[in-house]
Design a protein around this motif. Sequence first.
Motif, PDB file in Angstrom:
ATOM      1  N   ILE A  27       0.836  -1.202   0.000  1.00 51.49           N
ATOM      2  CA  ILE A  27       0.000   0.000   0.000  1.00 51.49           C
ATOM      3  C   ILE A  27       0.867   1.246   0.000  1.00 51.49           C
ATOM      4  O   ILE A  27       0.596   2.211  -0.713  1.00 51.49           O
ATOM      5  CB  ILE A  27      -0.943  -0.012   1.221  1.00 51.49           C
ATOM      6  CG1 ILE A  27      -1.959  -1.154   1.093  1.00 51.49           C
ATOM      7  CG2 ILE A  27      -1.679   1.321   1.345  1.00 51.49           C
ATOM      8  CD1 ILE A  27      -2.763  -1.397   2.346  1.00 51.49           C
ATOM      9  N   TRP A  28       1.922   1.235   0.810  1.00 51.48           N
ATOM     10  CA  TRP A  28       2.821   2.388   0.872  1.00 51.48           C
ATOM     11  C   TRP A  28       3.567   2.578  -0.452  1.00 51.48           C
ATOM     12  O   TRP A  28       3.702   3.701  -0.954  1.00 51.48           O
ATOM     13  CB  TRP A  28       3.829   2.196   2.010  1.00 51.48           C
ATOM     14  CG  TRP A  28       4.886   3.253   2.046  1.00 51.48           C
ATOM     15  CD1 TRP A  28       4.763   4.520   2.548  1.00 51.48           C
ATOM     16  CD2 TRP A  28       6.225   3.143   1.558  1.00 51.48           C
ATOM     17  NE1 TRP A  28       5.950   5.214   2.400  1.00 51.48           N
ATOM     18  CE2 TRP A  28       6.866   4.391   1.790  1.00 51.48           C
ATOM     19  CE3 TRP A  28       6.950   2.116   0.944  1.00 51.48           C
ATOM     20  CZ2 TRP A  28       8.193   4.622   1.427  1.00 51.48           C
ATOM     21  CZ3 TRP A  28       8.276   2.351   0.591  1.00 51.48           C
ATOM     22  CH2 TRP A  28       8.880   3.597   0.830  1.00 51.48           C
ATOM     23  N   GLY A  39       2.749   1.485  -3.517  1.00 52.02           N
ATOM     24  CA  GLY A  39       1.892   1.821  -4.646  1.00 52.02           C
ATOM     25  C   GLY A  39       2.450   1.276  -5.956  1.00 52.02           C
ATOM     26  O   GLY A  39       3.271   0.359  -5.964  1.00 52.02           O
ATOM     27  N   TYR A  61       1.769  -2.591  -5.662  1.00 53.26           N
ATOM     28  CA  TYR A  61       0.383  -2.650  -5.178  1.00 53.26           C
ATOM     29  C   TYR A  61      -0.534  -3.270  -6.230  1.00 53.26           C
ATOM     30  O   TYR A  61      -1.396  -4.100  -5.908  1.00 53.26           O
ATOM     31  CB  TYR A  61      -0.098  -1.241  -4.831  1.00 53.26           C
ATOM     32  CG  TYR A  61      -1.541  -1.174  -4.385  1.00 53.26           C
ATOM     33  CD1 TYR A  61      -1.905  -1.434  -3.070  1.00 53.26           C
ATOM     34  CD2 TYR A  61      -2.551  -0.844  -5.297  1.00 53.26           C
ATOM     35  CE1 TYR A  61      -3.228  -1.366  -2.668  1.00 53.26           C
ATOM     36  CE2 TYR A  61      -3.874  -0.775  -4.900  1.00 53.26           C
ATOM     37  CZ  TYR A  61      -4.205  -1.038  -3.591  1.00 53.26           C
ATOM     38  OH  TYR A  61      -5.521  -0.985  -3.198  1.00 53.26           O
ATOM     39  N   ASP A  62      -0.349  -2.872  -7.478  1.00 52.77           N
ATOM     40  CA  ASP A  62      -1.191  -3.405  -8.549  1.00 52.77           C
ATOM     41  C   ASP A  62      -1.073  -4.932  -8.638  1.00 52.77           C
ATOM     42  O   ASP A  62      -2.081  -5.629  -8.814  1.00 52.77           O
ATOM     43  CB  ASP A  62      -0.792  -2.784  -9.892  1.00 52.77           C
ATOM     44  CG  ASP A  62      -1.032  -1.284  -9.921  1.00 52.77           C
ATOM     45  OD1 ASP A  62      -1.820  -0.789  -9.096  1.00 52.77           O
ATOM     46  OD2 ASP A  62      -0.414  -0.610 -10.773  1.00 52.77           O
ATOM     47  N   ARG A 115      -6.349   3.460  -4.905  1.00 57.29           N
ATOM     48  CA  ARG A 115      -4.915   3.698  -4.719  1.00 57.29           C
ATOM     49  C   ARG A 115      -4.349   4.619  -5.778  1.00 57.29           C
ATOM     50  O   ARG A 115      -3.331   5.295  -5.548  1.00 57.29           O
ATOM     51  CB  ARG A 115      -4.150   2.365  -4.729  1.00 57.29           C
ATOM     52  CG  ARG A 115      -2.662   2.512  -4.433  1.00 57.29           C
ATOM     53  CD  ARG A 115      -2.423   3.139  -3.068  1.00 57.29           C
ATOM     54  NE  ARG A 115      -1.026   3.381  -2.766  1.00 57.29           N
ATOM     55  CZ  ARG A 115      -0.363   4.483  -3.079  1.00 57.29           C
ATOM     56  NH1 ARG A 115      -0.988   5.466  -3.751  1.00 57.29           N
ATOM     57  NH2 ARG A 115       0.903   4.645  -2.739  1.00 57.29           N
ATOM     58  N   HIS A 116      -5.008   4.721  -6.951  1.00 52.85           N
ATOM     59  CA  HIS A 116      -4.502   5.582  -8.006  1.00 52.85           C
ATOM     60  C   HIS A 116      -5.115   6.979  -7.973  1.00 52.85           C
ATOM     61  O   HIS A 116      -4.858   7.777  -8.878  1.00 52.85           O
ATOM     62  CB  HIS A 116      -4.751   4.924  -9.370  1.00 52.85           C
ATOM     63  CG  HIS A 116      -3.788   3.819  -9.685  1.00 52.85           C
ATOM     64  ND1 HIS A 116      -2.616   4.045 -10.372  1.00 52.85           N
ATOM     65  CD2 HIS A 116      -3.797   2.507  -9.369  1.00 52.85           C
ATOM     66  CE1 HIS A 116      -1.956   2.906 -10.488  1.00 52.85           C
ATOM     67  NE2 HIS A 116      -2.653   1.961  -9.889  1.00 52.85           N
ATOM     68  N   GLY A 162      -4.151   8.609  -2.984  1.00 50.17           N
ATOM     69  CA  GLY A 162      -4.388   7.174  -3.062  1.00 50.17           C
ATOM     70  C   GLY A 162      -4.088   6.403  -1.799  1.00 50.17           C
ATOM     71  O   GLY A 162      -4.918   5.609  -1.332  1.00 50.17           O
ATOM     72  N   MET A 163      -2.908   6.612  -1.222  1.00 54.95           N
ATOM     73  CA  MET A 163      -2.561   5.850  -0.036  1.00 54.95           C
ATOM     74  C   MET A 163      -3.503   6.174   1.115  1.00 54.95           C
ATOM     75  O   MET A 163      -3.950   5.278   1.837  1.00 54.95           O
ATOM     76  CB  MET A 163      -1.112   6.114   0.380  1.00 54.95           C
ATOM     77  CG  MET A 163      -0.658   5.257   1.540  1.00 54.95           C
ATOM     78  SD  MET A 163       1.132   5.278   1.802  1.00 54.95           S
ATOM     79  CE  MET A 163       1.350   6.974   2.333  1.00 54.95           C
ATOM     80  N   VAL A 184      -6.930   4.370   0.540  1.00 52.05           N
ATOM     81  CA  VAL A 184      -6.928   2.945   0.858  1.00 52.05           C
ATOM     82  C   VAL A 184      -6.844   2.734   2.372  1.00 52.05           C
ATOM     83  O   VAL A 184      -7.559   1.903   2.938  1.00 52.05           O
ATOM     84  CB  VAL A 184      -5.761   2.229   0.153  1.00 52.05           C
ATOM     85  CG1 VAL A 184      -5.675   0.773   0.601  1.00 52.05           C
ATOM     86  CG2 VAL A 184      -5.941   2.299  -1.362  1.00 52.05           C
ATOM     87  N   SER A 213       2.362   6.480  -8.734  1.00 56.75           N
ATOM     88  CA  SER A 213       2.809   5.534  -7.728  1.00 56.75           C
ATOM     89  C   SER A 213       3.549   6.191  -6.591  1.00 56.75           C
ATOM     90  O   SER A 213       4.195   5.526  -5.802  1.00 56.75           O
ATOM     91  CB  SER A 213       3.711   4.483  -8.367  1.00 56.75           C
ATOM     92  OG  SER A 213       4.849   5.097  -8.929  1.00 56.75           O
ATOM     93  N   HIS A 247       4.294   7.994  -3.031  1.00 54.03           N
ATOM     94  CA  HIS A 247       3.806   7.599  -1.711  1.00 54.03           C
ATOM     95  C   HIS A 247       2.924   8.701  -1.147  1.00 54.03           C
ATOM     96  O   HIS A 247       3.222   9.317  -0.129  1.00 54.03           O
ATOM     97  CB  HIS A 247       4.974   7.333  -0.772  1.00 54.03           C
ATOM     98  CG  HIS A 247       5.986   6.419  -1.365  1.00 54.03           C
ATOM     99  ND1 HIS A 247       5.648   5.282  -2.063  1.00 54.03           N
ATOM    100  CD2 HIS A 247       7.341   6.469  -1.395  1.00 54.03           C
ATOM    101  CE1 HIS A 247       6.753   4.667  -2.468  1.00 54.03           C
ATOM    102  NE2 HIS A 247       7.790   5.363  -2.085  1.00 54.03           N
TER     103      HIS A 247
END
Length: 283
Positions: free
Chosen positions: A29-30, A32, A36-37, A118-119, A123-124, A127, A280, A282
């Motif tokens: 998650i951090w 990205g 993450y994907d 997340r995108h 995003g972070m 989530v 992506s 953080h």
Amino acid sequence: MSASSARWSDLRLRLLSAAVLIPVAAFCIWQGGPVYDALILLAMFGLAWEGETLIRQPLKTWRGALLLAWPVIAGLAALKGEWSAAFWMIWPTLIFGFPASVPVVVAIIGGLSLLWLRHLPLGMASVLFVISVVVASDSFAYLAGRIFGGPKLAPSISPGKTRSGAIGGLVGSALAGGLVAWLTVPGTQLGGLVCGAVLSVFSQSGDLLESAAKRRLGVKDSGRLIPGHGGLLDRFDGLLAAAPAAALLSLAVAAQPFWSILPADLTGGSAHPPILQGSSSHD
């Protein structure tokens, strides 16, 4: 083995699994981006596999292979920017029949929602907001149910759940939402409180729906993938319901946290800006 020994053994398995899963999920998650994907695409495949196995759908056939690949293809399409096409991939699964299509639809909707969140520009935080609310809903519902007890919430579906637990889950989720909002975007605490409570309703509904499905199928757990926890659907039923709700809320605001949504955003028809490749950072 005595009952107390069995409970301790189960608790130890749960803790060991959590000790592995939580750091891995937190890192993804951090981080990205592709990390993450890849996690979400793998989860989409796992959800489809677990669901099809649960209904005893043969998977060592071309039909089974297509059912497992379909959510992953939808996820890859979304990551290429084809979000509408990815969403509309839900409907062709109906040619396999309703029972076989359900796990695929759940995997697609849940997975696309988590990718979308997340995108986002935040995003972070988005989530983390959803996950925190779902965890708080489960934890506070359990504690409140244990402490206060009282009438059952849905005895024919899940005899262990109480109305006091449901209220406790709402309160806990509201507090968690307000806290995450304050920590990530100061000034949005009120929206965080309200949105946290709303997402708790979705989370608890997802939990009850999964319990009803398992009861209908006559199984205790959806799978055995996570030692001590059961299957993916057992652990992420609430998240799979709350994440799509959060994703829908995000469509009503532009470049703002979805929990800060205002009536003007709902009536103004503002669209969310397109998701750019490579988002992506953080954030």
